[in-house]
Design a protein around this motif. Sequence first.
Motif, PDB file in Angstrom:
ATOM      1  N   LYS A 250       5.214   9.813   1.312  1.00 17.07           N
ATOM      2  CA  LYS A 250       5.884   8.885   0.393  1.00 17.07           C
ATOM      3  C   LYS A 250       6.822   7.933   1.136  1.00 17.07           C
ATOM      4  CE  LYS A 250       4.070  10.963  -3.188  1.00 17.07           C
ATOM      5  NZ  LYS A 250       3.411  12.062  -2.468  1.00 17.07           N
ATOM      6  N   THR A 251       6.877   6.722   0.606  1.00 12.39           N
ATOM      7  CA  THR A 251       7.852   5.716   1.020  1.00 12.39           C
ATOM      8  C   THR A 251       8.743   5.446  -0.184  1.00 12.39           C
ATOM      9  OG1 THR A 251       6.204   4.764   2.484  1.00 12.39           O
ATOM     10  CG2 THR A 251       8.130   3.416   2.049  1.00 12.39           C
ATOM     11  N   TYR A 252       9.952   4.934   0.054  1.00 10.15           N
ATOM     12  CA  TYR A 252      10.921   4.834  -1.035  1.00 10.15           C
ATOM     13  C   TYR A 252      11.404   3.411  -1.258  1.00 10.15           C
ATOM     14  CZ  TYR A 252      10.960   9.812  -0.147  1.00 10.15           C
ATOM     15  OH  TYR A 252      10.571  11.105   0.036  1.00 10.15           O
ATOM     16  N   TYR A 253      11.500   3.088  -2.539  1.00  8.21           N
ATOM     17  CA  TYR A 253      12.229   1.890  -2.953  1.00  8.21           C
ATOM     18  C   TYR A 253      13.482   2.365  -3.680  1.00  8.21           C
ATOM     19  CZ  TYR A 253      13.888  -1.984  -5.697  1.00  8.21           C
ATOM     20  OH  TYR A 253      14.705  -2.926  -6.266  1.00  8.21           O
ATOM     21  N   PHE A 254      14.648   1.901  -3.247  1.00  7.68           N
ATOM     22  CA  PHE A 254      15.910   2.272  -3.868  1.00  7.68           C
ATOM     23  C   PHE A 254      16.417   1.115  -4.722  1.00  7.68           C
ATOM     24  CE2 PHE A 254      15.643   4.857  -0.025  1.00  7.68           C
ATOM     25  CZ  PHE A 254      15.884   6.124  -0.537  1.00  7.68           C
ATOM     26  N   SER A 255      16.967   1.449  -5.873  1.00  4.04           N
ATOM     27  CA  SER A 255      17.497   0.426  -6.778  1.00  4.04           C
ATOM     28  C   SER A 255      18.637  -0.323  -6.098  1.00  4.04           C
ATOM     29  CB  SER A 255      17.997   1.082  -8.068  1.00  4.04           C
ATOM     30  OG  SER A 255      19.100   1.931  -7.792  1.00  4.04           O
ATOM     31  N   PRO A 256      18.952  -1.544  -6.563  1.00  5.02           N
ATOM     32  CA  PRO A 256      20.045  -2.311  -5.944  1.00  5.02           C
ATOM     33  C   PRO A 256      21.350  -1.534  -5.861  1.00  5.02           C
ATOM     34  CG  PRO A 256      18.814  -3.693  -7.453  1.00  5.02           C
ATOM     35  CD  PRO A 256      18.265  -2.305  -7.611  1.00  5.02           C
ATOM     36  N   ALA A 257      21.627  -0.702  -6.859  1.00  5.88           N
ATOM     37  CA  ALA A 257      22.862   0.090  -6.835  1.00  5.88           C
ATOM     38  C   ALA A 257      22.728   1.327  -5.958  1.00  5.88           C
ATOM     39  CB  ALA A 257      23.241   0.499  -8.259  1.00  5.88           C
ATOM     40  N   GLY A 258      21.518   1.704  -5.592  1.00  9.78           N
ATOM     41  CA  GLY A 258      21.303   2.854  -4.732  1.00  9.78           C
ATOM     42  C   GLY A 258      21.331   4.186  -5.451  1.00  9.78           C
ATOM     43  N   HIS A 259      21.342   4.178  -6.791  1.00  9.00           N
ATOM     44  CA  HIS A 259      21.427   5.424  -7.555  1.00  9.00           C
ATOM     45  C   HIS A 259      20.053   5.943  -7.986  1.00  9.00           C
ATOM     46  CE1 HIS A 259      25.639   4.731  -7.458  1.00  9.00           C
ATOM     47  NE2 HIS A 259      25.652   3.776  -8.379  1.00  9.00           N
ATOM     48  N   SER A 260      19.014   5.135  -7.893  1.00 11.90           N
ATOM     49  CA  SER A 260      17.677   5.516  -8.333  1.00 11.90           C
ATOM     50  C   SER A 260      16.670   5.216  -7.235  1.00 11.90           C
ATOM     51  CB  SER A 260      17.292   4.768  -9.612  1.00 11.90           C
ATOM     52  OG  SER A 260      18.188   5.041 -10.661  1.00 11.90           O
ATOM     53  N   LEU A 261      15.522   5.880  -7.322  1.00  8.86           N
ATOM     54  CA  LEU A 261      14.467   5.633  -6.345  1.00  8.86           C
ATOM     55  C   LEU A 261      13.110   5.643  -7.025  1.00  8.86           C
ATOM     56  CD1 LEU A 261      12.587   8.322  -5.456  1.00  8.86           C
ATOM     57  CD2 LEU A 261      14.758   9.065  -4.555  1.00  8.86           C
ATOM     58  N   ILE A 262      12.165   4.987  -6.368  1.00 10.24           N
ATOM     59  CA  ILE A 262      10.751   5.048  -6.731  1.00 10.24           C
ATOM     60  C   ILE A 262      10.005   5.478  -5.483  1.00 10.24           C
ATOM     61  CG2 ILE A 262       8.718   3.700  -7.373  1.00 10.24           C
ATOM     62  CD1 ILE A 262      10.510   1.971  -9.109  1.00 10.24           C
ATOM     63  N   ALA A 263       9.297   6.577  -5.572  1.00  9.05           N
ATOM     64  CA  ALA A 263       8.490   7.065  -4.449  1.00  9.05           C
ATOM     65  C   ALA A 263       7.075   6.521  -4.602  1.00  9.05           C
ATOM     66  CB  ALA A 263       8.482   8.590  -4.425  1.00  9.05           C
ATOM     67  N   TYR A 264       6.577   5.845  -3.586  1.00  8.25           N
ATOM     68  CA  TYR A 264       5.281   5.183  -3.701  1.00  8.25           C
ATOM     69  C   TYR A 264       4.497   5.312  -2.404  1.00  8.25           C
ATOM     70  CZ  TYR A 264       7.199   1.344  -0.918  1.00  8.25           C
ATOM     71  OH  TYR A 264       7.743   0.601   0.096  1.00  8.25           O
ATOM     72  N   VAL A 265       3.199   5.044  -2.516  1.00 16.38           N
ATOM     73  CA  VAL A 265       2.306   5.009  -1.357  1.00 16.38           C
ATOM     74  C   VAL A 265       1.510   3.715  -1.416  1.00 16.38           C
ATOM     75  CG1 VAL A 265       0.355   6.079  -0.182  1.00 16.38           C
ATOM     76  CG2 VAL A 265       2.108   7.521  -1.240  1.00 16.38           C
ATOM     77  N   PRO A 266       1.630   2.834  -0.427  1.00 10.41           N
ATOM     78  CA  PRO A 266       0.817   1.614  -0.430  1.00 10.41           C
ATOM     79  C   PRO A 266      -0.634   1.914  -0.092  1.00 10.41           C
ATOM     80  CG  PRO A 266       2.790   1.400   0.951  1.00 10.41           C
ATOM     81  CD  PRO A 266       2.596   2.849   0.668  1.00 10.41           C
ATOM     82  N   LYS A 267      -1.549   1.342  -0.870  1.00  7.06           N
ATOM     83  CA  LYS A 267      -2.981   1.448  -0.623  1.00  7.06           C
ATOM     84  C   LYS A 267      -3.592   0.067  -0.782  1.00  7.06           C
ATOM     85  CE  LYS A 267      -3.441   5.924   0.041  1.00  7.06           C
ATOM     86  NZ  LYS A 267      -3.915   6.469   1.323  1.00  7.06           N
ATOM     87  N   GLY A 268      -4.007  -0.545   0.339  1.00  7.77           N
ATOM     88  CA  GLY A 268      -4.544  -1.902   0.267  1.00  7.77           C
ATOM     89  C   GLY A 268      -3.472  -2.857  -0.213  1.00  7.77           C
ATOM     90  N   ARG A 269      -3.762  -3.539  -1.323  1.00  4.08           N
ATOM     91  CA  ARG A 269      -2.776  -4.447  -1.900  1.00  4.08           C
ATOM     92  C   ARG A 269      -2.027  -3.799  -3.053  1.00  4.08           C
ATOM     93  NH1 ARG A 269      -4.621  -9.805  -3.961  1.00  4.08           N
ATOM     94  NH2 ARG A 269      -2.372  -9.991  -4.222  1.00  4.08           N
ATOM     95  N   GLY A 270      -2.169  -2.495  -3.232  1.00  7.91           N
ATOM     96  CA  GLY A 270      -1.479  -1.799  -4.307  1.00  7.91           C
ATOM     97  C   GLY A 270      -0.366  -0.915  -3.777  1.00  7.91           C
ATOM     98  N   ALA A 271       0.700  -0.782  -4.557  1.00  5.90           N
ATOM     99  CA  ALA A 271       1.779   0.158  -4.262  1.00  5.90           C
ATOM    100  C   ALA A 271       1.816   1.142  -5.425  1.00  5.90           C
ATOM    101  CB  ALA A 271       3.111  -0.564  -4.107  1.00  5.90           C
ATOM    102  N   ILE A 272       1.340   2.363  -5.201  1.00  2.71           N
ATOM    103  CA  ILE A 272       1.173   3.347  -6.264  1.00  2.71           C
ATOM    104  C   ILE A 272       2.393   4.252  -6.283  1.00  2.71           C
ATOM    105  CG2 ILE A 272      -0.392   4.990  -7.316  1.00  2.71           C
ATOM    106  CD1 ILE A 272      -1.613   2.237  -6.686  1.00  2.71           C
ATOM    107  N   ALA A 273       3.181   4.175  -7.356  1.00  2.46           N
ATOM    108  CA  ALA A 273       4.378   4.995  -7.499  1.00  2.46           C
ATOM    109  C   ALA A 273       4.023   6.304  -8.198  1.00  2.46           C
ATOM    110  CB  ALA A 273       5.447   4.241  -8.290  1.00  2.46           C
ATOM    111  N   LEU A 274       4.637   7.392  -7.743  1.00  2.00           N
ATOM    112  CA  LEU A 274       4.402   8.691  -8.352  1.00  2.00           C
ATOM    113  C   LEU A 274       5.432   8.920  -9.451  1.00  2.00           C
ATOM    114  CD1 LEU A 274       2.896  11.387  -8.412  1.00  2.00           C
ATOM    115  CD2 LEU A 274       4.546  12.253  -6.722  1.00  2.00           C
ATOM    116  N   GLY A 275       4.977   8.886 -10.687  1.00  2.00           N
ATOM    117  CA  GLY A 275       5.863   9.132 -11.812  1.00  2.00           C
ATOM    118  C   GLY A 275       6.822   7.993 -12.077  1.00  2.00           C
TER     119      GLY A 275
END
Length: 392
Positions: A250-275
């Motif tokens: 997993k790779t992570y995107y953190f919200s601007p405030a840093g309190h939330s995250l989205i765990a995702y895996v890039p595949k081709g031109r898609g970024a698939i987030a888990l949940g």
Amino acid sequence: MLTPRTRLGLRLTALLTGLVGVVNLFSAATPNLHNRSEWLREFLPFEVRAGGHLFAAITGFVLLTLATNILRRKRVAWWLAVVLLVVSIVSHLLKGLDYEESLLSTVLLIQLLLLRQVFTARSDRPSVAQGIRTVIGALLFTLAYGTAGFYFLDNHYKVNFGLQAAIVQTIAMFFTDDSGGLVPTTRFGQFFADSIYAIGGVTFLYVLVMLLRPVLWRDVVSLGERQQAQAIVEQSRPSSLARMTLFEDKTYYFSPAGHSLIAYVPKGRGAIALGDPIGPEEDRRETIIGFQQFCERNDWYPAFYQTLPDDLDLYRELGFQTLQIGEEAVVNLKEFTLEGKAGKGLRTPLNRLKKLGHEIKFHEPPISDALLSRLSLEGLVTRRKPPKLKES
């Protein structure tokens, strides 16, 4: 987020880019109007007018290639289209005073300039650098290859090349299809000239692909990011997917405030987030919007896999389409029972297991290491190690 009006303008711009490409190719392949050509002959030599046809054809081909990338809001595609349209406008005027085609290119150029703030999608920087290195390397190789060939193969052409003339001839053939009056006298001479065109054509097609590639994912998650993700997961509400977000893929995107995250895996031109996003409820909208913008900058399509129904309206409001692929069973163990009609389907296999000598025991956590070791040795349990943290 783009407004509906801006999205419509972007689609029309992409369509117009393809149309200009087709017009340029058609114009380059057809003869000029006689009266305009006669007037131009008095001011411009044939080489300049023929060069206008050549560049009209080149710009037409590349603009057709760029049309879909304009729709993808690629910044590099915007720059290339602007430069090519300037060349297109001049080429049409030089080859036959075709002001109609020049006017169409001007309209598209103005449209692109008005929408310049929309083109924010980045290309993959290592790929861009690789493309530039390829151009330089191919040019140096072709320069040495062509110069030596023309210099030592005089008997295969009607021209006796000196060193300077061989260099000029090679550069001209690498960047254009202008042979400069070169006339081969043997089959090998023709083959050698064609090989320079082939090297130039393949090089520029390869570079175009490199310039327009989406950002490619590379495993660059730092130790600090994984520790931040683990802290957010531990503080969030219980979820069956939460622990899976800490796996090493997993790779992570953190919200601007840093309190939330989205765990995702890039595949081709898609970024698939888990949940769904993990973090405070009040931070959810901002996190999803930020992830959308992050994906747009990288030329990715965002997608969420296994989301809960709680926020489906929010996803639809933000432009996502929903597709039901299943349901997650949630059982309240304190209230669960096998009694009654509802438990009939489970009682039958359970009774069959008891008759075969199987026994069910419940062990309340915490589970002792001795019991886990025993179960592991008996092949009933495989302990999964937690993900290791790597230093970046």
